[in-house]
Design a protein around this motif. Structure first.
Motif, PDB file in Angstrom:
ATOM      1  N   LEU A  11      -6.361 -66.841  41.221  1.00  0.00           N
ATOM      2  CA  LEU A  11      -5.430 -65.721  41.095  1.00  0.00           C
ATOM      3  C   LEU A  11      -6.122 -64.396  41.383  1.00  0.00           C
ATOM      4  CD1 LEU A  11      -3.440 -66.764  37.879  1.00  0.00           C
ATOM      5  CD2 LEU A  11      -3.226 -67.586  40.241  1.00  0.00           C
ATOM      6  N   GLY A  12      -7.316 -64.221  40.831  1.00  0.00           N
ATOM      7  CA  GLY A  12      -8.060 -63.000  41.084  1.00  0.00           C
ATOM      8  C   GLY A  12      -8.432 -62.859  42.545  1.00  0.00           C
ATOM      9  N   THR A  13      -8.819 -63.972  43.165  1.00  0.00           N
ATOM     10  CA  THR A  13      -9.166 -63.958  44.587  1.00  0.00           C
ATOM     11  C   THR A  13      -7.970 -63.544  45.429  1.00  0.00           C
ATOM     12  OG1 THR A  13     -10.846 -65.678  44.293  1.00  0.00           O
ATOM     13  CG2 THR A  13      -9.962 -65.381  46.511  1.00  0.00           C
ATOM     14  N   LEU A  14      -6.826 -64.133  45.139  1.00  0.00           N
ATOM     15  CA  LEU A  14      -5.621 -63.821  45.902  1.00  0.00           C
ATOM     16  C   LEU A  14      -5.186 -62.374  45.734  1.00  0.00           C
ATOM     17  CD1 LEU A  14      -3.368 -66.990  45.451  1.00  0.00           C
ATOM     18  CD2 LEU A  14      -3.973 -65.934  47.631  1.00  0.00           C
ATOM     19  N   VAL A  15      -5.086 -61.939  44.476  1.00  0.00           N
ATOM     20  CA  VAL A  15      -4.463 -60.636  44.233  1.00  0.00           C
ATOM     21  C   VAL A  15      -5.319 -59.494  44.778  1.00  0.00           C
ATOM     22  CG1 VAL A  15      -5.383 -60.054  41.937  1.00  0.00           C
ATOM     23  CG2 VAL A  15      -3.018 -59.460  42.534  1.00  0.00           C
ATOM     24  N   GLN A  16      -6.629 -59.661  44.799  1.00  0.00           N
ATOM     25  CA  GLN A  16      -7.481 -58.618  45.375  1.00  0.00           C
ATOM     26  C   GLN A  16      -7.196 -58.417  46.858  1.00  0.00           C
ATOM     27  OE1 GLN A  16     -11.638 -59.458  44.435  1.00  0.00           O
ATOM     28  NE2 GLN A  16     -10.960 -60.274  42.485  1.00  0.00           N
ATOM     29  N   GLU A  17      -6.787 -59.494  47.514  1.00  0.00           N
ATOM     30  CA  GLU A  17      -6.590 -59.442  48.959  1.00  0.00           C
ATOM     31  C   GLU A  17      -5.165 -59.059  49.353  1.00  0.00           C
ATOM     32  OE1 GLU A  17      -7.051 -62.390  52.856  1.00  0.00           O
ATOM     33  OE2 GLU A  17      -7.661 -63.082  50.866  1.00  0.00           O
ATOM     34  N   ILE A  18      -4.150 -59.522  48.598  1.00  0.00           N
ATOM     35  CA  ILE A  18      -2.771 -59.430  49.094  1.00  0.00           C
ATOM     36  C   ILE A  18      -1.889 -58.496  48.266  1.00  0.00           C
ATOM     37  CG2 ILE A  18      -2.853 -61.712  50.155  1.00  0.00           C
ATOM     38  CD1 ILE A  18      -1.181 -61.078  46.749  1.00  0.00           C
ATOM     39  N   TYR A  19      -2.457 -57.723  47.346  1.00  0.00           N
ATOM     40  CA  TYR A  19      -1.619 -56.993  46.401  1.00  0.00           C
ATOM     41  C   TYR A  19      -0.664 -56.008  47.070  1.00  0.00           C
ATOM     42  CZ  TYR A  19      -4.642 -52.854  46.800  1.00  0.00           C
ATOM     43  OH  TYR A  19      -5.323 -51.763  47.260  1.00  0.00           O
ATOM     44  N   GLN A  20      -0.986 -55.549  48.269  1.00  0.00           N
ATOM     45  CA  GLN A  20      -0.092 -54.625  48.970  1.00  0.00           C
ATOM     46  C   GLN A  20       0.795 -55.313  50.000  1.00  0.00           C
ATOM     47  OE1 GLN A  20      -2.741 -51.536  50.536  1.00  0.00           O
ATOM     48  NE2 GLN A  20      -1.963 -50.131  48.983  1.00  0.00           N
ATOM     49  N   THR A  21       0.404 -56.492  50.435  1.00  0.00           N
ATOM     50  CA  THR A  21       1.091 -57.127  51.567  1.00  0.00           C
ATOM     51  C   THR A  21       2.029 -58.264  51.187  1.00  0.00           C
ATOM     52  OG1 THR A  21      -0.822 -58.582  51.890  1.00  0.00           O
ATOM     53  CG2 THR A  21      -0.751 -56.529  53.174  1.00  0.00           C
ATOM     54  N   HIS A  22       1.821 -58.882  50.023  1.00  0.00           N
ATOM     55  CA  HIS A  22       2.627 -60.036  49.612  1.00  0.00           C
ATOM     56  C   HIS A  22       3.056 -59.855  48.151  1.00  0.00           C
ATOM     57  CE1 HIS A  22       0.447 -61.543  53.114  1.00  0.00           C
ATOM     58  NE2 HIS A  22       1.371 -62.481  53.233  1.00  0.00           N
ATOM     59  N   PRO A  23       4.101 -59.067  47.908  1.00  0.00           N
ATOM     60  CA  PRO A  23       4.484 -58.747  46.529  1.00  0.00           C
ATOM     61  C   PRO A  23       4.872 -59.964  45.691  1.00  0.00           C
ATOM     62  CG  PRO A  23       6.139 -57.974  48.103  1.00  0.00           C
ATOM     63  CD  PRO A  23       4.942 -58.360  48.900  1.00  0.00           C
ATOM     64  N   ALA A  24       5.456 -60.987  46.309  1.00  0.00           N
ATOM     65  CA  ALA A  24       5.836 -62.169  45.536  1.00  0.00           C
ATOM     66  C   ALA A  24       4.600 -62.899  45.021  1.00  0.00           C
ATOM     67  CB  ALA A  24       6.693 -63.110  46.383  1.00  0.00           C
ATOM     68  N   ILE A  25       3.572 -63.020  45.873  1.00  0.00           N
ATOM     69  CA  ILE A  25       2.319 -63.650  45.437  1.00  0.00           C
ATOM     70  C   ILE A  25       1.659 -62.792  44.363  1.00  0.00           C
ATOM     71  CG2 ILE A  25       0.015 -64.392  46.158  1.00  0.00           C
ATOM     72  CD1 ILE A  25       1.128 -65.033  48.896  1.00  0.00           C
ATOM     73  N   ARG A  26       1.665 -61.468  44.559  1.00  0.00           N
ATOM     74  CA  ARG A  26       1.071 -60.564  43.569  1.00  0.00           C
ATOM     75  C   ARG A  26       1.735 -60.748  42.206  1.00  0.00           C
ATOM     76  NH1 ARG A  26       2.639 -55.226  45.232  1.00  0.00           N
ATOM     77  NH2 ARG A  26       4.449 -55.564  43.912  1.00  0.00           N
ATOM     78  N   THR A  27       3.063 -60.824  42.189  1.00  0.00           N
ATOM     79  CA  THR A  27       3.780 -61.002  40.920  1.00  0.00           C
ATOM     80  C   THR A  27       3.433 -62.338  40.282  1.00  0.00           C
ATOM     81  OG1 THR A  27       5.599 -59.589  41.637  1.00  0.00           O
ATOM     82  CG2 THR A  27       6.065 -61.144  39.865  1.00  0.00           C
ATOM     83  N   ASP A  28       3.361 -63.389  41.097  1.00  0.00           N
ATOM     84  CA  ASP A  28       2.994 -64.704  40.557  1.00  0.00           C
ATOM     85  C   ASP A  28       1.595 -64.676  39.947  1.00  0.00           C
ATOM     86  OD1 ASP A  28       5.420 -65.675  41.403  1.00  0.00           O
ATOM     87  OD2 ASP A  28       4.622 -66.771  43.131  1.00  0.00           O
ATOM     88  N   CYS A  29       0.670 -63.999  40.609  1.00  0.00           N
ATOM     89  CA  CYS A  29      -0.694 -63.890  40.076  1.00  0.00           C
ATOM     90  C   CYS A  29      -0.695 -63.127  38.753  1.00  0.00           C
ATOM     91  CB  CYS A  29      -1.599 -63.196  41.084  1.00  0.00           C
ATOM     92  SG  CYS A  29      -1.989 -64.169  42.566  1.00  0.00           S
TER      93      CYS A  29
END
Length: 208
Positions: free
Chosen positions: A106-124
């Protein structure tokens, strides 16, 4: 990769491993299919696209890691402070693995996509918040025994613990080993003990 697993599970496992090692953007559907030993047709039978897979991977990660922490040996200790310290010790015990295996999806994902993929950011965010909520049970229970008059609450300490972990994981990736994580967790353990500073109960806990 265990080929006995259903194709969907193999795809998710391959995605988690790839993202933890290379990140979301550098992980391709072709690479995931190759690692999972499935065709692209099979991939698109189970997932609409890579983002759909990432969200499924987050859900799998949350359930898998949640079960690991819920079933960890320290959970059997009747003292909530011992359980909280046991959580930190448990985190330290897995640091002998490669960096990509002890850091957080989750930390790996959100650092990378927090501006580009809001649905993934919310899930994280939801996944990390759920993990913190589990910690808060022991934090609040320990506070009631050892520091009932302290001016902090379980939520703030839960987020602090996770901030130490996630920040330490970044340095582990930068430096290529777990030394900084181990050092920070030792300090975190001492900090938690200092918060629970009721001498009478601390002496009883150590005797027990």
């Amino acid at each position: 990769m265990d080929e006995r697993l259903p194709a969907r599970d193999r795809i998710i496992d391959a995605a988690i491993a790839a993202v933890r090692m290379r990140g979301y953007a550098d992980t391709t559907v072709d690479e995931i299919c190759a690692a999972a030993k499935v065709s692209k047709g099979s991939f698109f039978h189970h997932f609409r696209n890579k983002e759909d897979l990432a969200r499924a991977a987050i859900d799998h990660w949350n359930r898998f890691t949640g079960a690991i922490f819920e079933q960890a040996p320290y959970q059997q200790d009747p003292d909530p402070l011992n359980r909280l310290l046991g959580y930190i010790d448990f985190r330290m015990a897995i640091l002998d693995r490669p960096v990509e295996e002890f850091t957080c999806l989750l930390g790996t994902l959100v650092q990378e996509i927090y501006q580009t993929h809001p649905a993934i950011r919310t899930d994280c965010d939801d996944g990390m918040a759920s993990h913190i909520a589990l910690l808060m049970r022991d934090i609040e229970a320990a506070k009631a025994i050892y520091a009932p008059h302290a001016d902090w609450d379980g939520g703030s300490i839960g987020y602090f613990i996770q901030s130490v972990l996630q920040g330490s994981f970044i340095f582990a990736k930068a430096q290529g080993d777990a030394a900084v994580v181990r050092s920070n967790l030792i300090l975190l353990r001492r900090f938690i003990e200092s918060l629970m500073s009721n001498p009478e109960h601390e002496e009883k806990r150590r005797r027990d």
